[in-house]
Motif scaffolding. Structure first.
Motif, PDB file in Angstrom:
ATOM      1  N   VAL A 129     -23.434 -25.826 -33.561  1.00  0.00           N
ATOM      2  CA  VAL A 129     -23.340 -27.055 -34.463  1.00  0.00           C
ATOM      3  C   VAL A 129     -24.605 -27.533 -35.322  1.00  0.00           C
ATOM      4  O   VAL A 129     -25.908 -27.210 -34.397  1.00  0.00           O
ATOM      5  N   PHE A 130     -24.416 -27.412 -36.432  1.00  0.00           N
ATOM      6  CA  PHE A 130     -25.828 -28.081 -37.213  1.00  0.00           C
ATOM      7  C   PHE A 130     -25.591 -29.561 -37.505  1.00  0.00           C
ATOM      8  O   PHE A 130     -24.564 -29.915 -38.159  1.00  0.00           O
ATOM      9  N   VAL A 131     -26.525 -30.310 -37.221  1.00  0.00           N
ATOM     10  CA  VAL A 131     -26.433 -31.735 -37.719  1.00  0.00           C
ATOM     11  C   VAL A 131     -27.398 -32.038 -38.597  1.00  0.00           C
ATOM     12  O   VAL A 131     -28.639 -31.694 -38.728  1.00  0.00           O
ATOM     13  N   ASN A 132     -26.983 -32.841 -39.535  1.00  0.00           N
ATOM     14  CA  ASN A 132     -27.932 -33.053 -40.732  1.00  0.00           C
ATOM     15  C   ASN A 132     -27.706 -34.705 -40.799  1.00  0.00           C
ATOM     16  O   ASN A 132     -26.541 -35.167 -41.182  1.00  0.00           O
ATOM     17  N   CYS A 133     -28.815 -35.396 -40.660  1.00  0.00           N
ATOM     18  CA  CYS A 133     -28.882 -36.918 -40.668  1.00  0.00           C
ATOM     19  C   CYS A 133     -29.859 -37.380 -41.687  1.00  0.00           C
ATOM     20  O   CYS A 133     -30.858 -36.831 -42.183  1.00  0.00           O
ATOM     21  N   ARG A 134     -29.649 -38.757 -41.956  1.00  0.00           N
ATOM     22  CA  ARG A 134     -30.459 -39.540 -42.914  1.00  0.00           C
ATOM     23  C   ARG A 134     -30.616 -40.894 -42.230  1.00  0.00           C
ATOM     24  O   ARG A 134     -29.585 -41.473 -41.826  1.00  0.00           O
ATOM     25  N   VAL A 135     -31.928 -41.312 -42.468  1.00  0.00           N
ATOM     26  CA  VAL A 135     -32.129 -42.720 -41.920  1.00  0.00           C
ATOM     27  C   VAL A 135     -32.684 -43.582 -43.181  1.00  0.00           C
ATOM     28  O   VAL A 135     -33.243 -42.954 -44.014  1.00  0.00           O
ATOM     29  N   LYS A 136     -31.935 -44.669 -43.260  1.00  0.00           N
ATOM     30  CA  LYS A 136     -32.260 -45.427 -44.400  1.00  0.00           C
ATOM     31  C   LYS A 136     -32.281 -47.184 -43.753  1.00  0.00           C
ATOM     32  O   LYS A 136     -31.802 -47.572 -42.764  1.00  0.00           O
ATOM     33  N   ASP A 137     -32.927 -47.970 -44.783  1.00  0.00           N
ATOM     34  CA  ASP A 137     -32.747 -49.451 -44.195  1.00  0.00           C
ATOM     35  C   ASP A 137     -31.635 -50.129 -45.043  1.00  0.00           C
ATOM     36  O   ASP A 137     -30.787 -49.213 -45.338  1.00  0.00           O
ATOM     37  N   GLN A 138     -31.395 -51.324 -44.636  1.00  0.00           N
ATOM     38  CA  GLN A 138     -30.375 -52.101 -45.355  1.00  0.00           C
ATOM     39  C   GLN A 138     -30.044 -51.953 -46.653  1.00  0.00           C
ATOM     40  O   GLN A 138     -28.718 -52.515 -46.890  1.00  0.00           O
ATOM     41  N   SER A 139     -30.945 -51.699 -47.436  1.00  0.00           N
ATOM     42  CA  SER A 139     -31.094 -51.766 -48.923  1.00  0.00           C
ATOM     43  C   SER A 139     -30.705 -50.186 -49.327  1.00  0.00           C
ATOM     44  O   SER A 139     -30.362 -50.226 -50.628  1.00  0.00           O
ATOM     45  N   GLY A 140     -30.531 -49.403 -48.438  1.00  0.00           N
ATOM     46  CA  GLY A 140     -30.221 -47.810 -48.936  1.00  0.00           C
ATOM     47  C   GLY A 140     -31.634 -47.172 -49.084  1.00  0.00           C
ATOM     48  O   GLY A 140     -31.298 -45.999 -49.259  1.00  0.00           O
ATOM     49  N   LYS A 141     -32.683 -47.753 -48.892  1.00  0.00           N
ATOM     50  CA  LYS A 141     -33.978 -47.026 -49.094  1.00  0.00           C
ATOM     51  C   LYS A 141     -34.319 -46.069 -48.020  1.00  0.00           C
ATOM     52  O   LYS A 141     -34.262 -46.508 -46.813  1.00  0.00           O
TER      53      LYS A 141
END
Length: 317
Positions: A129-141
């Motif tokens: 499995v290849f896992v690609n993640c993104r972390v952002k704040d509540q405004s989408g930054k």
């Protein structure tokens, strides 16, 4: 006040607790006593039932050690852990959230792993499995510099701390999100697994006539100063127990899109079939803190994981 009848007990106890400090502890204790006493009256708890309940609570503690936490397992089996999580995340339960249970298998000090690296540290057969993640704040930054712990069970349904056959810290890693808020890694697709039922939690599961399986999932813990630490699990929708998790952990927001690929990937070094998962996490502003690890050691033997539907083993002398 001297107690004369059962109705007096609750008033006497709550009055005795009125000077408790700090005020928040006083609030919790008085509410606990009020509800606990009301529960006993509601079901008219017998002396025999009370004695058995006390023995049961003691067993939970006796079954808990550095390698296993029966109390955490029990909390999940009552749906209590999920309730606490949802009450305290997603704008205090007002919006959907990817927050979820810590579970009983997180360990501190997972190996730091570079983005794109593998967390498979010993031979672990199963689809990649290849896992690609993104972390952002509540405004989408995007949030860069977030520290992310990842851990999961093997395709055999065992975490490395349960299985002496797996290398130390197998299927565990710690990543740092980049300036785009991204982190990614390679592993094997986790499988659903039975929770251990060789202790008091097993007695409970059998009494409720439920299976003891959790659906397949990946664990994440995202830590960044200035934000509330996000603990999450992302579940595989193809698991047969997705709608009947013994720990009541599955919520709609936590069902991931695990995509099956029927062609090999030379770039990733994956044979077919393999899976990919794209996932994003939203952090709420708040105080970052690390939880206390439920387990701190590796088991020397695999814990018994019994099918609750199976007959009880015969007694031996």
């Amino acid at each position: 006040m001297i107690i004369q009848r059962q109705e007096d007990v609750t008033k006497v106890v709550t009055e005795a607790f009125k000077n408790t400090q700090p005020p928040r502890l006083r609030e919790i204790l008085i509410s606990l006593v009020t509800h606990l006493h009301a529960f006993a009256r509601d079901v008219h708890l017998t002396e025999d039932e009370f004695e058995k309940a006390v023995q049961y609570v003691a067993k939970l503690g006796q079954k808990t050690d550095d390698k296993h936490n029966e109390v955490v397992l029990m909390s999940g089996s009552l749906g209590f852990s999920t309730l606490i999580c949802l009450l305290n995340n997603g704008n205090n339960g007002q919006t959907e959230t990817t927050a979820n249970l810590l579970g009983p298998f997180w360990r501190m000090n997972s190996p730091r792993t570079e983005n794109g690296g593998s967390i498979v540290r010993s031979p672990t057969p199963g689809p990649a499995v290849f896992v690609n993640c993104r972390v952002k704040d509540q405004s989408g930054k995007p949030i860069d510099g977030a520290e992310v712990d990842v851990w999961h069970s093997s395709p055999d349904g065992l975490y490395e701390n349960q299985d002496p056959g797996q290398a130390e810290m197998n299927l565990r890693g710690r990543f740092i999100s980049d300036e785009a808020g991204r982190f990614h890694f390679r592993s094997v697709k986790p499988a659903g697994y039975p929770i251990p039922v060789d202790g008091p939690v097993g007695e409970f599961v059998r009494a409720t006539r439920r299976h003891n399986y959790r659906p397949a999932h990946l664990h994440f813990m995202v830590y960044k100063t200035g934000f509330k630490t996000l603990i999450s699990q992302i579940y595989s929708p193809d698991d047969e127990h997705i709608g009947s998790d013994v720990q009541f952990g599955v919520t709609r927001a936590l069902i991931g899109n695990y995509v099956c690929h029927d062609e090999p990937s030379p770039e990733l070094g994956f044979a077919a079939p393999w899976y990919s998962l794209d996932q994003h996490f939203v952090l709420e502003r708040g105080v970052a803190r690390r939880p206390e690890a439920p387990v701190r050691a590796k088991a020397q033997a695999v814990e018994a994981q019994l099918d609750p539907a199976a007959p009880e083993p015969a007694a031996t002398s």
